[in-house]
Design an enzyme around this catalytic site. Structure first.
Site, PDB file in Angstrom:
ATOM      1  N   THR A 102       6.914 -22.378  29.264  1.00  0.00           N
ATOM      2  CA  THR A 102       6.181 -23.539  28.539  1.00  0.00           C
ATOM      3  C   THR A 102       4.996 -23.630  27.673  1.00  0.00           C
ATOM      4  OG1 THR A 102       7.016 -25.009  30.669  1.00  0.00           O
ATOM      5  CG2 THR A 102       5.041 -25.316  30.059  1.00  0.00           C
ATOM      6  N   SER A 319       8.111  23.388  15.390  1.00  0.00           N
ATOM      7  CA  SER A 319       7.282  23.608  16.136  1.00  0.00           C
ATOM      8  C   SER A 319       6.282  24.639  16.275  1.00  0.00           C
ATOM      9  CB  SER A 319       8.373  24.443  16.526  1.00  0.00           C
ATOM     10  OG  SER A 319       7.067  26.164  17.336  1.00  0.00           O
ATOM     11  N   LYS A 325      10.744  26.991  11.806  1.00  0.00           N
ATOM     12  CA  LYS A 325      11.926  25.926  13.119  1.00  0.00           C
ATOM     13  C   LYS A 325      12.248  24.088  12.903  1.00  0.00           C
ATOM     14  CE  LYS A 325      13.425  24.739  17.582  1.00  0.00           C
ATOM     15  NZ  LYS A 325      13.107  23.166  17.991  1.00  0.00           N
TER      16      LYS A 325
END
Length: 469
Positions: A102, A319, A325
């Site tokens: 509504t 990392s 990494k």
């Protein structure tokens, strides 16, 4: 200068910002539903759909002689302005709310009314000239206007999801062609199985996703059935009997979508199964995409101590402590999106089940979940394509060496030396480190030329697999 105007409703009087195109019911909803950060103002497609419904309803009321021409033309211009995106900031409501939609229906009613008043030369809030309820919501209810707007919005949003999926499939198929001659080991239960090509693996990814396109399209068709003209519960109270069909005709013209009136408006008013079906199709897609991302992460694992058959694009340092990494961040984030989509589907299912009697008041959470799932999935599919799949590199030497040294190729010997002897060869190869090839010759089970022919990995691959961009 007064910064507020005073508006009234059945609860009482309330201050509304003078420059706001929304009115008192929107202000109350802003205060009542501070639930999430997902606002209607951030979903332009939904706002456009709401305005399209109000435009079609106004045209219908004009054609049925319920609105005079000057008022209709002003309402029409107001709706077109909203459709054009000029008033998106006037829809500040949380998508999660009570009241079965509504508040959102009244938000669009109020904005259209006040923009209409402005066009006609009146002040905002002078609702005796154009009322949100009596004119903009004429012959309607939240219970038919809101779900109809939702269906139109989702139907239109589908195109972006579909296009993102189609683009992803295209890129995967390009990779399948690029990798079609690279031998690798197939794996079952994370153990060596039998040889295949990397192209076959990627073509299987593409074909799996291709099937989900059809599911999404089929599910979208359910959005075409609308209940406009049903008003509060589907009986059509306060709407002329011609309203439903004529409004659907006008909506087809406004949206260019082949909308039709539901055969049973009472059933349609309380039914949310179309949302369940599309959410389920999104869930199916999410499961498939997540599985592919799992595979990409495994296949790129390492690079020295993992499978390392493919390399994914390096996007960021992986990392804060381990130098060098690099992580598969795009498959990881897409996995997480898929979990969210799957979770949203559960919410949609529960909310749909919660329907009672002639209405399902839980539609707002259904709408919130579907809009979120579609936006997330579209973005995730695009990211997977652009930031991962397009840049994948096949580590050919790694893949082919794994095939040569695999115990799995012994499976090809079953028809020639029997399962029992093949098992013995495989076991001894594992224990001694000798190759299957070497042991077969040592046991004089086959001639070298015959063994070369049988264990040629290319002869163990189904060459019927097609590759097409």
């Amino acid at each position: 200068m007064n910064e507020f105007r005073i508006e009234s409703d059945l609860i009482g009087d309330l201050k509304v910002p003078t420059n706001a195109y929304y009115g008192i019911q929107t202000v109350r909803a802003i205060e009542n539903f501070k639930i999430s950060s997902h606002k209607l103002s951030n979903c332009a497609t939904f706002i456009k759909a709401l305005a399209q419904v109000k435009l079609a309803a106004a045209k219908t009321n004009y054609e049925l002689h319920s609105l005079d021409e000057p008022l209709y033309l002003s309402i029409r211009q107001a709706c077109l302005d909203i459709i054009d995106g000029q008033f998106d900031n006037q829809f500040p409501l949380d998508l999660i709310q009570g009241g079965a939609g509504t508040s959102i229906n009244m938000n669009i009613n109020e904005v259209v009314a006040n923009r209409t008043l402005e066009i006609m030369g009146y002040k905002k809030g002078e609702y005796n000239y154009c009322s949100p309820n009596d004119h903009i919501n004429l012959a309607q209810s939240t219970n038919d206007a809101y779900p109809t707007s939702v269906k139109i919005a989702l139907y239109q949003m589908h195109d972006e999801v579909y296009q993102a999926l189609d683009d992803l499939i295209t890129v995967i198929r390009i990779k399948a062609i690029e990798f079609q001659s690279i031998l690798k080991m197939g794996r079952t239960q994370l153990q060596d199985a039998v040889p295949m090509t990397m192209g076959q693996e990627f073509e299987a990814f593409a074909y799996s996703l291709e099937k989900e396109k059809r599911k999404l399209v089929t599910a979208r068709e359910e959005f075409l059935s609308i209940n406009m003209g049903g008003t509060a519960i589907g009986t059509g109270l306060n709407a002329p009997k011609e309203f439903a069909e004529l409004c659907a005709e006008n909506l087809r013209e406004v949206t260019n979508i082949p909308i039709y009136v539901a055969p049973n408006l009472i059933e349609s008013t309380s039914d949310t199964s179309c949302f369940v079906e599309y959410s389920s199709a999104l869930k199916r897609l999410a499961i498939k995409v997540s599985k592919i991302c799992n595979d990409l992460r495994l296949l790129s694992s390492g690079p020295r101590a993992g499978i390392n058959e493919i390399s994914l694009p390096a996007l960021q340092a992986g990392s804060s402590i381990m130098p060098g990494k690099v992580n598969p961040v795009i498959p990881e984030v897409v996995n997480q999106v898929c979990y969210k989509v799957i979770g949203n589907d559960t919410t949609v299912m529960l909310a749909s089940e919660a329907g009672q009697l002639q209405l399902n008041v839980m539609e707002p959470i259904i709408v919130h979940c579907l809009i979120e799932s579609m936006q997330l999935m579209k973005n995730a599919l695009t990211s997977l394509k652009e930031k991962c799949i397009e840049g994948i590199i096949a580590n050919k030497d790694v893949s082919e060496n794994l095939v040569k040294n695999s115990i799995g190729i012994v499976t090809a010997l079953n028809p020639f030396i029997g399962y029992k002897m093949s098992t013995k060869i495989a076991k001894e190869a594992l224990i001694t480190g000798k190759s299957v090839y070497q042991l077969v010759l040592e046991y004089d089970l086959l001639s070298k030329s015959r063994l070369d022919q049988i264990l040629n990995p290319e002869n163990m691959i189904n060459t019927q697999t097609s590759f097409s961009a």
